[in-house]
Design an enzyme around this catalytic site. Structure first.
Site, short mmCIF file in Angstrom:
data_model
loop_
_atom_site.label_atom_id
_atom_site.label_comp_id
_atom_site.label_asym_id
_atom_site.label_seq_id
_atom_site.Cartn_x
_atom_site.Cartn_y
_atom_site.Cartn_z
N ASN A 1 0.83 -1.21 0.00
CA ASN A 1 0.00 0.00 0.00
C ASN A 1 0.86 1.26 0.00
OD1 ASN A 1 -2.01 -1.85 0.19
ND2 ASN A 1 -2.50 -1.45 2.33
N HIS B 1 5.89 -0.86 -2.85
CA HIS B 1 5.33 -0.14 -4.01
C HIS B 1 5.41 1.37 -3.86
CE1 HIS B 1 2.86 -3.91 -5.42
NE2 HIS B 1 4.14 -4.00 -5.65
N CYS C 1 14.41 22.40 -9.54
CA CYS C 1 15.33 22.41 -10.69
C CYS C 1 14.61 22.84 -11.97
CB CYS C 1 15.96 21.05 -10.89
SG CYS C 1 14.89 19.83 -11.70
P1 OAD Z 1 -6.30 -6.00 -4.63
O1 OAD Z 1 -7.33 -4.97 -4.88
O2 OAD Z 1 -5.80 -6.80 -5.77
O3 OAD Z 1 -6.84 -7.04 -3.56
C1 OAD Z 1 -7.46 -6.64 -2.37
C2 OAD Z 1 -7.75 -7.88 -1.56
O4 OAD Z 1 -8.28 -7.46 -0.32
C3 OAD Z 1 -8.78 -8.82 -2.19
O5 OAD Z 1 -8.26 -10.15 -2.16
C4 OAD Z 1 -10.00 -8.70 -1.27
O6 OAD Z 1 -10.72 -9.92 -1.14
C5 OAD Z 1 -9.37 -8.31 0.03
N1 OAD Z 1 -10.21 -7.50 0.94
C6 OAD Z 1 -11.08 -6.50 0.63
N2 OAD Z 1 -11.61 -5.95 1.74
C7 OAD Z 1 -11.08 -6.63 2.79
C8 OAD Z 1 -11.23 -6.55 4.21
N3 OAD Z 1 -12.05 -5.64 4.78
N4 OAD Z 1 -10.49 -7.39 4.98
C9 OAD Z 1 -9.68 -8.32 4.42
N5 OAD Z 1 -9.50 -8.45 3.09
C10 OAD Z 1 -10.18 -7.63 2.28
O7 OAD Z 1 -5.11 -5.25 -3.85
P2 OAD Z 1 -3.59 -5.71 -3.69
O8 OAD Z 1 -3.46 -7.17 -3.51
O9 OAD Z 1 -3.00 -4.81 -2.67
O10 OAD Z 1 0.13 -2.14 -7.34
O11 OAD Z 1 -3.01 -5.30 -5.10
C11 OAD Z 1 -1.66 -5.46 -5.35
C12 OAD Z 1 -1.15 -4.34 -6.20
O12 OAD Z 1 -1.94 -4.23 -7.40
C13 OAD Z 1 -1.25 -2.94 -5.59
O13 OAD Z 1 -0.18 -2.65 -4.73
C14 OAD Z 1 -1.21 -2.06 -6.80
C15 OAD Z 1 -2.19 -2.81 -7.66
O14 OAD Z 1 -2.10 -2.60 -9.02
C16 OAD Z 1 0.74 -1.05 -7.81
O15 OAD Z 1 0.19 0.03 -7.82
C17 OAD Z 1 2.13 -1.30 -8.31
#
Ligand code: OAD
Length: 237
Positions: A98, A115, A146
């Site tokens: 995050n 990230h 700059c």
């Molecule tokens: P995602 O949006 O891919 O996944 C979020 C996850 O959180 C899902 O598996 C949901 O089921 C879960 N979730 C939602 N609400 C929840 C809650 N209240 N409690 C527990 N779990 C919950 O997000 P990330 O895995 O963080 O990258 O995504 C990875 C990366 O993809 C991010 O860092 C970003 C994105 O593109 C970059 O910006 C480089």
């Protein structure tokens, strides 16, 4: 849950990997799934070096909107529980995908931001970096002293992760007794691969997610539900 609670209570070394789901209960949209940012927006238009080169104002408008959304949000009980767990665990690393800074605001200290950080700006011309918490930003793209323009200090698709942070994250995953994976779809590599690193090194792996993920079948304990409810329960000793 009881066995996982005991592993955590006894562990002298814990590493955690968090994703957007941990901030969902703070009102910050996740990327995938219903209401996810990548349902509404195209990553290619907003989160790549090519998009920034083509149209830096549009990219910055999106980041400025997200910054303002995050600025109004508060850390939730899941962020606070991790800060508490760090205080009682001799060796602790919080690896986060995050960029929102809510772990900092909850009081976590050893945070590895693989990230990047949405509050950090980096000059696209001279490479200078600085923090800026202004919302909304008065000028888009924000200028550097700059004369160049700043970009958000985050990792975009197609970019490498910050090498020192990534090395530290790998070491933490490979040397912990318990590895917690919270609120990540575990689809984006290389971050998601840390689960396998921890498993391969013999850590107990505990997952908390609203839904099943590619790792749910192979972790030692998979807890389905909201992080803000499950995590405070899990760290009760
Ligand atoms: P995602 O949006 O891919 O996944 C979020 C996850 O959180 C899902 O598996 C949901 O089921 C879960 N979730 C939602 N609400 C929840 C809650 N209240 N409690 C527990 N779990 C919950 O997000 P990330 O895995 O963080 O990258 O995504 C990875 C990366 O993809 C991010 O860092 C970003 C994105 O593109 C970059 O910006 C480089």
């Amino acid at each position: 849950m009881q066995a996982a609670r005991e592993w955590l209570a006894k562990a002298r070394s814990v590493a955690v990997l968090t994703g957007a789901g941990i901030s969902a209960e703070s009102g910050i949209p996740t990327f995938r799934g219903g209401g996810g940012l990548w349902k509404q927006f195209r990553a290619e238009d907003l989160a790549t070096p090519q998009a920034f080169a083509r149209d830096p104002v549009t990219v910055w408008e999106w980041y400025d909107w997200r910054r303002c959304l995050i600025a109004r949000a508060q850390p939730n009980p899941a962020h606070l529980a991790l800060a508490e767990l760090e205080n009682r665990t001799p060796r602790f690393s919080l690896i986060t995908q995050n960029v929102d800074g809510l772990h900092d605001r909850a009081g976590s200290r050893r945070i590895l931001k693989v990230h990047g950080d949405i509050w950090r700006l980096r000059c696209a011309a001279c490479g200078k970096e600085w923090d800026d918490y202004t919302c909304p930003l008065p000028q888009l793209p924000p200028p550097c002293s700059c004369g160049g323009m700043a970009r958000p200090g985050v990792v975009w698709f197609g970019e490498a992760l910050p090498a020192d942070v990534w090395t530290a994250a790998g070491q933490a995953a490979a040397s912990c007794e318990v590895f917690l994976v919270i609120g990540t779809s575990a689809l984006v590599y290389p971050a998601a691969g840390l689960v396998t690193v921890a498993e391969g090194a013999g850590a107990r792996v505990i997952e908390i997610n609203l839904e099943r993920t590619p790792y749910s079948g192979q972790v030692d304990c998979s807890l389905q539900g909201k992080a803000g409810e499950l995590l405070p329960e899990l760290i009760k000793s």
